[in-house]
Design an enzyme around this catalytic site. Sequence first.
Site, PDB file in Angstrom:
ATOM      1  N   ILE A   1       0.832  -1.206   0.000  1.00 33.61           N
ATOM      2  CA  ILE A   1       0.000   0.000   0.000  1.00 33.61           C
ATOM      3  C   ILE A   1       0.865   1.254   0.000  1.00 33.61           C
ATOM      4  O   ILE A   1       0.625   2.204  -0.736  1.00 33.61           O
ATOM      5  CB  ILE A   1      -0.950   0.005   1.216  1.00 33.61           C
ATOM      6  CG1 ILE A   1      -1.892  -1.203   1.152  1.00 33.61           C
ATOM      7  CG2 ILE A   1      -1.746   1.310   1.278  1.00 33.61           C
ATOM      8  CD1 ILE A   1      -2.758  -1.364   2.382  1.00 33.61           C
TER       9      ILE A   1
ATOM     10  N   ASP B   1      -0.857  14.576  13.935  1.00 31.39           N
ATOM     11  CA  ASP B   1      -0.612  14.545  12.487  1.00 31.39           C
ATOM     12  C   ASP B   1      -1.911  14.293  11.721  1.00 31.39           C
ATOM     13  O   ASP B   1      -1.941  13.468  10.795  1.00 31.39           O
ATOM     14  CB  ASP B   1       0.431  13.490  12.136  1.00 31.39           C
ATOM     15  CG  ASP B   1       1.003  13.680  10.732  1.00 31.39           C
ATOM     16  OD1 ASP B   1       0.960  14.820  10.216  1.00 31.39           O
ATOM     17  OD2 ASP B   1       1.494  12.690  10.151  1.00 31.39           O
TER      18      ASP B   1
ATOM     19  N   GLY C   1       7.992   3.492   3.153  1.00 30.60           N
ATOM     20  CA  GLY C   1       8.841   4.572   3.637  1.00 30.60           C
ATOM     21  C   GLY C   1      10.248   4.075   3.868  1.00 30.60           C
ATOM     22  O   GLY C   1      10.584   2.927   3.519  1.00 30.60           O
TER      23      GLY C   1
ATOM     24  N   LYS D   1       1.397  -3.351   9.018  1.00 29.14           N
ATOM     25  CA  LYS D   1       2.496  -2.393   8.976  1.00 29.14           C
ATOM     26  C   LYS D   1       3.763  -3.100   9.434  1.00 29.14           C
ATOM     27  O   LYS D   1       3.812  -3.668  10.522  1.00 29.14           O
ATOM     28  CB  LYS D   1       2.181  -1.201   9.879  1.00 29.14           C
ATOM     29  CG  LYS D   1       3.134  -0.030   9.733  1.00 29.14           C
ATOM     30  CD  LYS D   1       2.647   1.157  10.561  1.00 29.14           C
ATOM     31  CE  LYS D   1       3.586   2.341  10.460  1.00 29.14           C
ATOM     32  NZ  LYS D   1       3.111   3.486  11.284  1.00 29.14           N
TER      33      LYS D   1
END
Length: 297
Positions: free
Chosen positions: A13, A125, A16, A36
């Site tokens: 998906i 955030d 980083g 994740k």
Amino acid sequence: MQFFDSLQFIEIISKGQNYETLLYRDKKTSINYVIKKIKIDNATDVTLEVNILKTLSHSNIVRYIESFIDDGYFYIVMDYADSGDLYQLISQRRHPFTETEVMYYFVQLLLALKHLHDRQILHRDIQTQKIFLNQINAADGAQRLQVKLGGFDKAKVTTPGQMEYEQVGTPYNLSPEIIREKGYNDKADIWSLGYVLYELCTLNPVFTGYSLYVIKTKIIMEKHSPIDSSKYSQDLSDIVNLMLSKDPEKRPSVNQLLALPIIRKWIPRFLSEKMISKEFGYLCEKVVKDNKEDKTL
């Protein structure tokens, strides 16, 4: 690893420097999961994120399922939202959202933020790319998009009255007090959510510029352009202006926003009476009564 035996890898998906977000499907149930995968070097930060996710249980927050360490990586398993994110929805939009549509998304986000702030958790955030959308079958039989707030990698548990000084978040929608390095609290989340609300109303960011320095200067010095009064009510315009106040003391808290009549009447559309009682306490009867009397939703 045995955990993955029943899962089929679908796609990456996002990716980083130190992590990947992966989509898997259960071979037996066909249920999709987001996993994740983070390098173990960042295990301390990930542990904090997991500890926060474990405390959250709300229909408008991405649901944590489990976490584990394997072969040098930390894995976090979460629910999958099947309809992209709010950034994509706004980017693909060719005409403005109606006020009803804006309120539909905005109130769900307020309810998610209340769940955090009531537990002394700052998100730090909030942005459209961390607001996910999941298609559900509503009580009236129609298919609708449910908002799921995610992206808790920068979240932090605080104490009442505590000020934060660490500069975290997405640069283009940092609050003025964070840019000034004056210290911030939960009102910084209110600014960021106000930024999202503004984008829902205008399909554009609050401030733009050719450099990050220009954008930060505008955030501190300039007033945002008003939303279109021909499309949106004065009540909604007032909410935008309050949330984007340069002075954090003038911004309302999430509970003050949810107590406004224009917002309060929406709450029973998203929360059961039992959940309203749990989250709102003494307001429960009034919220339910407002909903029964209002025929516009």
